[in-house]
Design an enzyme around this catalytic site. Structure first.
Site, PDB file in Angstrom:
ATOM      1  N   LYS A 205       0.859  -1.183   0.000  1.00 21.68           N
ATOM      2  CA  LYS A 205       0.000   0.000   0.000  1.00 21.68           C
ATOM      3  C   LYS A 205       0.893   1.230   0.000  1.00 21.68           C
ATOM      4  CE  LYS A 205      -3.532   2.477   2.573  1.00 21.68           C
ATOM      5  NZ  LYS A 205      -4.531   2.432   3.650  1.00 21.68           N
ATOM      6  N   LYS A 258      -2.205  -1.556  -3.868  1.00 21.90           N
ATOM      7  CA  LYS A 258      -3.070  -0.381  -3.797  1.00 21.90           C
ATOM      8  C   LYS A 258      -2.243   0.870  -3.832  1.00 21.90           C
ATOM      9  CE  LYS A 258      -6.033   1.916  -0.552  1.00 21.90           C
ATOM     10  NZ  LYS A 258      -6.370   2.076   0.811  1.00 21.90           N
TER      11      LYS A 258
HETATM   12  C1  PBG Z   1      -7.429   3.433   5.613  1.00 21.90           C
HETATM   13  C2  PBG Z   1      -7.664   3.330   4.159  1.00 21.90           C
HETATM   14  C3  PBG Z   1      -7.473   4.307   3.157  1.00 21.90           C
HETATM   15  C4  PBG Z   1      -7.934   3.753   1.981  1.00 21.90           C
HETATM   16  C5  PBG Z   1      -8.366   2.470   2.278  1.00 21.90           C
HETATM   17  N1  PBG Z   1      -8.167   2.224   3.610  1.00 21.90           N
HETATM   18  C6  PBG Z   1      -7.021   5.690   3.251  1.00 21.90           C
HETATM   19  C7  PBG Z   1      -5.629   6.001   3.545  1.00 21.90           C
HETATM   20  O1  PBG Z   1      -4.789   5.119   3.707  1.00 21.90           O
HETATM   21  O2  PBG Z   1      -5.362   7.194   3.666  1.00 21.90           O
HETATM   22  C8  PBG Z   1      -7.987   4.455   0.636  1.00 21.90           C
HETATM   23  C9  PBG Z   1      -9.032   3.943  -0.293  1.00 21.90           C
HETATM   24  C10 PBG Z   1      -9.367   4.828  -1.430  1.00 21.90           C
HETATM   25  O3  PBG Z   1      -8.757   5.885  -1.697  1.00 21.90           O
HETATM   26  O4  PBG Z   1     -10.308   4.465  -2.145  1.00 21.90           O
HETATM   27  N2  PBG Z   1      -6.139   3.398   6.048  1.00 21.90           N
END
Ligand code: PBG
Length: 335
Positions: A205, A258
């Site tokens: 991520k 992601k």
């Molecule tokens: C929580 C989380 C996030 C997303 C999914 N889980 C936000 C982040 O990490 O700031 C992003 C999902 C999206 O942008 O569709 N940590």
């Protein structure tokens, strides 16, 4: 070049196999299917609430009753799974709402599993939506704002995951990017009698500008600093593979990359190197950009959405997490 013999013009004419829709379909190497789709949903307290997310047309924060309606619609279209995010009534510095027995996500899971038992319910496991400061871990305040503490956060994440499993979640999906969280969650699930609950880890991520609209949707914008001390640097691909290896060793059953579209190289390498069930998360801004350009008449929304998801499949994704899951399911039916 290819190690296999390939034909040469004029004996080989690639256009021969492109002459009709049926021929093209016959030799199609990849396909989209509704069975690959996961729809993210945002649940908040209240009744009959459908709060629109400005930057994500068609996406809402939903109260439980409305959540059920939306989930039923997805289920009716053949979408096999939803991914739940919670917006709690109150936030604090220890993310109590994340692991409260009667927290908003825990209530949502119980409701969905009771009313739509065949719909897979995946829960996002994180602390940011429940923390007053909006970070994904416990914060120790210092002069620069604060430091996000890794190891003390693990216990809260593990508790949150176990509380989701206890409510009936089919899969838990940690998205916090603390080191060691998959091991901590696996241990807590096993200890509490949920050794059969799979973990889908947000393994690679990246700290991404593409999460902008989500933070409005989940009300999880960090109140100071950013997430770069825990989410990955967009420049790094080898490190992404180490993150995935680590999560697999710690017990991840499904690994996720992601964002998706800007990270297809990572997706390809993760699938090729590990061969694990692999998910691609087409994040909020991927959705918003398509919606905005389509609203201006600049692109064909359906063509661009399907082509992007197909690209993720080609790169190796088995599972496609997308805010457009219902539209995609409808388009696939029409095809
Ligand atoms: C929580 C989380 C996030 C997303 C999914 N889980 C936000 C982040 O990490 O700031 C992003 C999902 C999206 O942008 O569709 N940590």
């Amino acid at each position: 070049m290819s190690p296999h013999p390939v034909g040469q013009f004029p004996a080989y004419r690639p256009r021969r196999l492109r002459q009709s829709a049926a021929l093209r379909r016959l030799v199609s190497e990849n396909a989209l299917s509704v069975s690959q789709l996961v729809l993210p949903l945002f649940v908040r307290p209240g009744r009959q609430v459908r709060k629109a997310i400005g930057a994500m047309p068609g996406v809402f924060q939903l109260s439980l009753d409305e959540l059920l309606r939306e989930a039923a619609r997805a289920h009716g279209l053949g979408v096999p799974a939803v991914l739940l995010f919670g917006i709690p009534a109150t936030k604090d510095a220890k993310a109590s709402g994340a692991y409260a027995r009667n927290g908003i996500v825990q209530q949502a899971v119980r409701l969905l599993k009771r009313e739509l038992p065949d719909l897979l319910v995946i829960t996002d496991v994180c602390l940011c939506e429940y923390m007053s400061h909006g970070h994904c871990g416990i914060v120790q305040v210092d002069q620069r704002g604060g430091k996000i503490l890794n190891d003390p956060s693990l216990k809260l994440l593990a508790r949150a995951a176990a509380s989701h499993a206890e409510a009936g979640a089919d899969i838990v999906a940690p998205s916090d990017m603390m080191d060691g969280r998959v091991r901590a969650i696996r241990a807590e699930l096993d200890r509490t009698g949920f050794s059969d609950t799979p973990i889908m880890s947000y393994a690679a991520k990246f700290a991404s500008g593409f999460y902008g609209p989500f933070r409005e949707a989940a009300e999880s914008t960090p109140q100071f600093g950013d997430r770069r001390s825990y989410q990955m640097n967009a420049a790094n691909a080898n490190e992404a593979l180490r993150e995935v290896a680590l999560d697999i060793e710690e017990g991840a059953d499904i690994v996720m990359v992601k964002p998706a579209l800007a990270y297809l190289d990572i997706l390809y390498r993760v699938k090729t190197d590990f061969g694990y069930p692999t998910a691609a998360y087409a994040v909020s801004a991927e959705y918003s950009m398509v919606k905005a350009a389509a609203a201006n008449g600049w692109i064909d929304e359906r063509a661009v959405t399907l082509e992007s998801l197909l690209a993720m499949r080609r790169a190796g994704a088995d599972i496609l997490i997308t805010y457009a899951a219902c539209e995609v399911a409808q388009w696939l039916q029409e095809k």
